[in-house]
Design an enzyme around this catalytic site. Sequence first.
Site, PDB file in Angstrom:
ATOM      1  N   SER A  89       0.833 -10.557  -0.062  1.00 24.95           N
ATOM      2  CA  SER A  89       0.932 -10.348   1.482  1.00 24.95           C
ATOM      3  C   SER A  89      -0.242 -10.812   2.167  1.00 24.95           C
ATOM      4  CB  SER A  89       1.054  -8.663   1.599  1.00 24.95           C
ATOM      5  OG  SER A  89       1.472  -8.512   2.838  1.00 24.95           O
ATOM      6  N   ASP A 113       7.670  -9.892   1.331  1.00 27.40           N
ATOM      7  CA  ASP A 113       6.178  -9.115   0.862  1.00 27.40           C
ATOM      8  C   ASP A 113       5.987  -8.773  -0.444  1.00 27.40           C
ATOM      9  OD1 ASP A 113       3.943  -7.302   0.538  1.00 27.40           O
ATOM     10  OD2 ASP A 113       4.014  -7.551   2.927  1.00 27.40           O
TER      11      ASP A 113
END
Length: 337
Positions: free
Chosen positions: A41, A155
């Site tokens: 991320s 993510d």
Amino acid sequence: MNTTTVAVALGSGGARGYAHIGVLQVLEERGYEIVAIAGSSMGALIAGLHAAGRLEEYTTWVTGLNQFDVVRLMDVSLSAPGVIHAAKILDKVREILGEVQIEDLPIPFTAVATDLTAGRAKWFQRGPVDTAIRASIAIPGVITPFVLDGRVLVDGGILDPVPIAPLAAAGADLIIGVDLGADTGGIDAESHEPHHSVPGAMDMIRRTASPLLEQNFVKSIVDRFAGDPGAEDASEVDPDGVAAVAETSDQESRVIASPSDDSALRKLSRFTIMDRSLDIMQEALARYQLAAFPPDVLIEVPRTAIRSLDFHRATEMIELGRSLTEHALDEQQSRRW
């Protein structure tokens, strides 16, 4: 004196990821040689920029952003499976990076994403750096998922919040992990903010995109920081992007509702529930993964340092990252001697 080599895993955690910049600054200042870097991320974004030698330019940019700048960078969408497209942010990152392939970077780089189709983590170790970053930063429900070769990618922190495993073959003297979701109790964002505070970026989105935000879907995302539904529009925001002082919504993160306490439950927005649920899941997963792959040095950034979407607070998070890294390295060196 031989240079100490390190491999660094930068964790997921939204705006708290600015702390990674401070971590890397201190490592360089102390003469450590980074021989491999991985990230999930926001960690993937910072890691990719560092591996490409472009982190200083990015740092100059983000430390100059105010709240209104952040709002303008967020492409609010009604129809996409994520309230933010992040196209403008990625355009700026591409401008800073240029066209660069992972395999051509001077420092080996791994970006970790989550493959929703296969239900497992995907490591990007080849291909365009910006593609790897885009896939890794797609926070579920917030940033639109990325589709690559028929796979839906989100993510990396969903399955690998602190990606130590990609560094196993680096052959470094030390492996350093940076956890952005630590429940240390040492630093609490709410306790450091005044009772009345400038509203966060998501509140600014509500103010500047009020026609769109009447839709229930978008309201469910931004009402975490929502105040008076009749609040002023963008024309009443000052030139620096700082809105009029509004009552803080920090209390919602402190609410503990009993089954019979409907008033307390109503203070928790759907976004707050989703955000905290992801935090809890990632905290638990990070504990298990760090137990299985313990780094030599673990830098713990408290989950409550700032909110995940406070992207206008880069400077303070960089300073926090620096201080936590200095402390962790000093402790590691004292143990060695």
